[in-house]
Design a protein around this motif. Structure first.
Motif, PDB file in Angstrom:
ATOM      1  N   ASN A 228      38.653  38.145  34.728  1.00 52.82           N
ATOM      2  CA  ASN A 228      39.552  38.960  34.345  1.00 52.82           C
ATOM      3  C   ASN A 228      39.617  40.432  34.959  1.00 52.82           C
ATOM      4  O   ASN A 228      39.927  41.332  34.283  1.00 52.82           O
TER       5      ASN A 228
ATOM      6  N   THR B 296      38.654  45.437  32.503  1.00 50.15           N
ATOM      7  CA  THR B 296      37.543  45.703  31.754  1.00 50.15           C
ATOM      8  C   THR B 296      36.492  44.492  31.414  1.00 50.15           C
ATOM      9  O   THR B 296      35.578  44.657  31.250  1.00 50.15           O
TER      10      THR B 296
ATOM     11  N   ASN C 160      44.426  38.447  31.637  1.00 48.95           N
ATOM     12  CA  ASN C 160      44.016  36.900  31.106  1.00 48.95           C
ATOM     13  C   ASN C 160      44.461  36.208  32.086  1.00 48.95           C
ATOM     14  O   ASN C 160      45.270  35.502  32.112  1.00 48.95           O
TER      15      ASN C 160
ATOM     16  N   GLY D 178      42.988  40.848  27.560  1.00 48.19           N
ATOM     17  CA  GLY D 178      43.999  41.556  26.728  1.00 48.19           C
ATOM     18  C   GLY D 178      45.376  41.920  27.748  1.00 48.19           C
ATOM     19  O   GLY D 178      45.246  41.353  28.898  1.00 48.19           O
TER      20      GLY D 178
ATOM     21  N   SER E 204      43.475  45.636  31.023  1.00 47.99           N
ATOM     22  CA  SER E 204      42.910  44.107  30.802  1.00 47.99           C
ATOM     23  C   SER E 204      43.927  43.141  30.935  1.00 47.99           C
ATOM     24  O   SER E 204      45.003  43.318  31.284  1.00 47.99           O
TER      25      SER E 204
ATOM     26  N   THR F 299      35.731  34.368  31.359  1.00 46.71           N
ATOM     27  CA  THR F 299      35.294  35.879  31.599  1.00 46.71           C
ATOM     28  C   THR F 299      35.798  36.280  32.916  1.00 46.71           C
ATOM     29  O   THR F 299      36.746  35.457  33.548  1.00 46.71           O
TER      30      THR F 299
ATOM     31  N   SER G 248      37.615  41.924  29.376  1.00 37.83           N
ATOM     32  CA  SER G 248      37.902  41.462  28.368  1.00 37.83           C
ATOM     33  C   SER G 248      39.341  40.953  28.396  1.00 37.83           C
ATOM     34  O   SER G 248      39.931  41.468  29.176  1.00 37.83           O
TER      35      SER G 248
END
Length: 392
Positions: free
Chosen positions: A384, A115, A131, A119, A129, A382, A117
């Motif tokens: 990801n 997404t 990281n 996660g 998501s 950002t 974001s």
């Protein structure tokens, strides 16, 4: 459709004419256009094409389909992924070189997972998501495995559905430490995964889910690849070397290859030839390493500011430029083409330079030639995402 590249370009062939004024010598005078994508029709103008036998037009030893011909004109169709090279006329096993042709690539960029974001959510690709996804590898069936660096997870992306699932990594693995996963390799023979942590360790994850740290040594272990000989090859950035390692860790050759600086990503070519992205003392480069560990400079990458490379079955290399937010293609002849990425730090889908990447990191190619790139932007946290690039 090809704009200015369709304007005739008169490029003359330098050749030795016969001393006999009565002897007719075939040759290419010009081509139009000099640059074109697949399925384009190109006019080859010359002389005596039908002198002895049916003519053949080659680029990079690939025969181009002829749709129309006469003694001084051939209309040929450009096949997919032809690449760049001299247009050559072949008549009765004799070759007559002509002008240079440059292939125009079309790279379509889409997002298959993430997404954007931060996660750890599993599920459909557009709902999952990450990281800081970094290393990525493809299994023979097309499934992808991603080193989700800051989450300390391995993520699996289903080839058909793009469903994302998780392999959890404990801090201690059978009494040994393992840190954040960095790069990842897949053993096609049994489905095992091998992961570096950009520290001291190499982790083995069997297809059944069993884990063991098979190597602990000087940091920092970065790239990793499974060789055709069944051994692992691992790059160490601080010690400027490539290590050879058995899959159970019982055999270690600490310095299999050297002769470069800060090697990162390492990939497998034909005949167990290895290629590693490194630094030659001046700038980025690709080094070639043979089965005996001898290394040689293979390709300079002027202006490249990234770490990860991949190669397709045609001999093209691809370089993910992390700081320029672009994807470069390096042809076997050395031509470097930016095929995707506007330079803007954003994950936008699109075609060619209309698409963009938000810090491209890891890169891999599946058996069908699809390219996959992970993204993460260190400044904005950002990216990801996992992007797919289809080149034709």
């Amino acid at each position: 459709m090809l704009a200015a590249s369709l304007l005739p370009a008169i490029l003359f062939l330098s050749s030795c004419e016969s001393n006999d004024p009565g002897e007719l010598v075939p040759g290419i005078i010009s081509i139009s256009a000099t640059e074109a994508p697949k399925d384009s029709l190109i006019t080859v103008t010359g002389k005596h094409f039908l002198l002895i036998d049916t003519p053949e037009i080659l680029v990079n030893n690939i025969s181009l389909p002829i749709t129309r011909f006469s003694d001084d004109t051939l209309i040929v169709r450009i096949p997919k992924m032809l690449g760049s090279g001299k247009v050559t006329l072949k008549i009765a096993d004799k070759l007559y070189e002509g002008p240079m042709f440059r292939y125009q690539y079309k790279a379509t960029v889409t997002t298959i997972a993430g997404t954007g974001s931060v996660g750890t959510a599993d599920g459909p690709g557009d709902q999952a998501s990450f990281n800081h996804p970094w290393g990525i590898t493809a299994a023979p069936n097309g499934d992808l495995f991603v080193a989700d660096h800051y989450n300390r997870l391995i993520r699996k992306i289903d080839a058909r559905t793009h469903e994302v699932s998780t392999i959890h990594l404990p801090v201690w693995v059978v009494g040994s430490e393992f840190y954040s996963p960095y790069n990842i390799a897949h053993d096609a023979r049994n489905g095992d995964l091998f992961v570096t942590d950009f520290n001291q360790h190499v982790l083995r994850i069997t297809a059944a889910g069993d884990m063991s740290v098979i190597y602990t040594g000087p940091m920092a272990n970065a790239g990793i690849v499974m060789g055709n000989d069944g051994y692992l090859y691992v790059s160490n950035t601080n010690l400027h070397k490539i290590m050879k390692l058995s899959t159970d860790g019982t055999f270690v050759k600490e310095q299999f290859a050297s002769g470069f600086y800060t090697p990162r990503n390492i990939i497998l070519g034909k005949d167990n030839t290895l290629f590693v992205s490194a630094y030659d003392g001046v700038g980025a480069a690709i080094y070639k390493i043979d089965q005996n560990g001898r290394s040689e400079l293979f390709q300079k990458l002027p202006g490249f500011k990234g770490w990860e490379i991949a190669a397709d079955t045609l001999g093209n290399f691809y370089a993910a430029d992390h700081f320029d937010n672009s994807l470069q293609l390096i042809e076997p002849g050395g031509r470097v083409v930016q095929i995707a990425g506007s330079g803007t730090a954003a994950d936008a889908d699109g075609i060619g330079l209309a698409a963009s990447f938000d810090g491209p990191r890891g890169i891999t190619i599946d058996k069908d030639g699809n390219i996959y790139v992970t993204t993460y932007n260190d400044d904005t946290k950002t990216g990801n995402k996992v992007r797919r690039i289809v080149v034709e």
